[in-house]
Design an enzyme around this catalytic site. Structure first.
Site, short mmCIF file in Angstrom:
data_model
loop_
_atom_site.label_atom_id
_atom_site.label_comp_id
_atom_site.label_asym_id
_atom_site.label_seq_id
_atom_site.Cartn_x
_atom_site.Cartn_y
_atom_site.Cartn_z
N PHE A 154 -1.06 10.60 -51.18
CA PHE A 154 -1.98 9.50 -50.89
C PHE A 154 -3.22 9.98 -50.17
CE2 PHE A 154 0.77 9.55 -47.08
CZ PHE A 154 -0.17 9.58 -46.06
N ILE A 155 -4.23 9.12 -50.21
CA ILE A 155 -5.43 9.25 -49.38
C ILE A 155 -5.52 7.96 -48.56
CG2 ILE A 155 -7.97 9.33 -49.40
CD1 ILE A 155 -7.68 10.78 -52.16
N ASN A 263 6.84 21.91 -46.82
CA ASN A 263 7.76 22.50 -47.80
C ASN A 263 7.48 24.00 -47.89
OD1 ASN A 263 8.79 19.97 -48.51
ND2 ASN A 263 7.62 19.80 -50.39
N GLY A 295 3.48 7.52 -42.14
CA GLY A 295 4.37 6.41 -42.44
C GLY A 295 4.37 6.14 -43.93
N SER A 301 0.86 5.94 -39.29
CA SER A 301 1.16 7.37 -39.24
C SER A 301 0.94 7.83 -37.80
CB SER A 301 0.24 8.13 -40.20
OG SER A 301 0.46 7.74 -41.55
N HIS A 318 8.93 14.88 -41.57
CA HIS A 318 7.66 15.00 -42.30
C HIS A 318 7.13 13.64 -42.71
CE1 HIS A 318 9.73 14.00 -45.99
NE2 HIS A 318 8.78 14.41 -46.78
N GLY A 319 7.85 12.57 -42.39
CA GLY A 319 7.41 11.23 -42.75
C GLY A 319 8.47 10.22 -42.39
N GLY A 321 10.64 8.85 -44.74
CA GLY A 321 11.85 9.11 -45.51
C GLY A 321 12.24 7.91 -46.35
N LYS A 391 -3.15 5.66 -53.80
CA LYS A 391 -1.93 6.38 -54.16
C LYS A 391 -2.17 7.13 -55.47
CE LYS A 391 1.60 6.17 -52.49
NZ LYS A 391 2.29 6.89 -51.39
#
Length: 392
Positions: A154-155, A263, A295, A301, A318-319, A321, A391
């Protein structure tokens, strides 16, 4: 908040920073805990969910071995964030910016029509001819540099709790990382079969000896993909900054990009031993290190500072989930409810049809709970609320 649970039924302990661990992810964690070369324990971040071979949100340290599936197919995927000098931006300007960003940055499976400048590509410590997948895909990668990709990439334009407007990008190494991951996973499967490996093939955890020709080749190719993913985010953010200045004027200034990958595998020292740490959907969180925990679409986020907790191998989530698979989300979530949820917050979003529900907020865990579960891993610096979302 300490570790939520410790599972001691396997050869190595599993330390989990979440209580609601799904059955499939737990089974994968148990497989990891029974590998003969696992160092100390398996760590599961609070956003952990089912992956391929290794759960996403998992962190392991290995002695002398590297596992392609414990890095994943989107090698180097991560976050880039930039603080702007702006403290306000109108809805009209936001819409103009998002329309122009869509023109400049290809989304989903789209690539640039022309190759990008080779000077923006990563440098390799060895000739590219010695990295077969990289050399074969190099030309294609020039068309993919500065493109978003699909899935959960996403941006966002965000409003920070620090009073500033922020720019954020989540993206990875595009098809380059995918090709490298698949090539070396297949090679690892072949070599493990020839070596009569005792690791069951159905665990999907084929490995390479790190100091073997294949292992060294993978680590070099993997690092090239990590560097390519960084260059990819950097170019996108450069074009987003250009867009902001076109719309809001040349007086807008930008802080340096904060960049983190989630990753990859890296040689590090933990508990007094040199090991290869694999982070698959996990962010490094050394003491004092700045990280980004995004988020879901429509939720905040977080900019965080690592606390260097050794139990997590100095890592954090990392987020948010996933709590639903993509198809499950499309079947079960209500389109109108998810749109209303975003509209009520005044967010310019990307939920248009039922096919977009796989990336709706309802498909993800509650980010506030995920953050609360790891307050022994990170401290929150800035909360970033989405204003507009694109997205892939």
């Amino acid at each position: 908040m300490p570790v939520k649970q410790v599972i001691t039924s396997e050869k190595r302990p599993i330390k989990a920073w979440l209580g609601d661990l799904e059955a499939g992810a737990l089974e994968q964690a148990k497989n990891l805990a029974n590998l003969p070369f696992i160092h100390r324990h398996v760590a599961l971040m609070p956003d952990t969910h089912l992956g391929y071979g290794m759960p996403i949100g998992g962190v392991i340290a290995t002695t002398d071995m590297v596992i392609p599936n414990a890095v994943g197919v989107d090698i180097g995927c991560g976050m880039g964030a930039v603080q702007t000098s702006l403290t306000e931006i109108s809805t009209d300007k936001l819409k103009q910016a998002m329309a122009l960003i869509r023109q400049k940055i290809p989304l989903g499976f789209k690539h640039h029509r022309r190759p990008q400048d080779t000077r923006m590509m990563p440098k390799s410590p060895v000739p590219l001819s010695e990295l077969p997948v990289i050399s074969e895909e190099y030309r294609n990668a020039l068309y993919q540099l500065g493109t978003l990709g699909g899935g959960n990439h996403f941006i966002e334009i965000q409003r920070g709790s620090d009073g500033h407007i922020w720019l954020m990008v989540h993206s990875g190494s595009r098809n380059l990382g995918f090709k490298v991951a698949n090539y070396f996973n297949r090679l690892a499967i072949k070599l493990n079969r020839e070596q009569n490996s005792k690791v069951p093939t159905n665990w999907q955890l084929a490995y390479l000896t790190a100091d073997s020709p294949a292992g060294r080749s993978y680590l070099l190719a993997m690092q090239y993909c990590v560097d390519f993913a960084y260059a990819n985010r950097d170019l996108m953010l450069t074009r987003i900054k250009e867009t902001i200045r076109e719309i809001l004027g040349p007086q807008v200034t930008f802080a340096p990009m904060i960049n983190i990958a989630h990753n990859y595998a890296a040689l590090e020292e933990h508990y007094g031993q040199k090991v290869i740490v694999h982070r698959k959907g996990a962010t490094r969180a050394l003491a004092g290190e700045i990280g980004i925990i995004p988020g879901s679409q429509g939720t905040p986020s977080y900019l965080v500072r690592g606390l260097g907790n050794p139990e997590s191998f100095q890592s954090c989530s990392h987020g948010a989930g996933r709590k639903m698979g993509r198809k499950q989300a499309q079947r079960q979530l209500n389109l109108e409810e998810e749109k209303k949820r975003l509209d009520a917050r005044g967010i310019i979003h990307a939920i248009r049809s039922k096919g977009d529900l796989d990336e709706a907020a309802g498909a993800y865990k509650e980010i506030d709970q995920v953050i609360e579960n790891q307050l022994d891993l990170v401290e929150v610096l800035v909360e970033l609320h989405p204003l507009a979302v694109i997205k892939g």
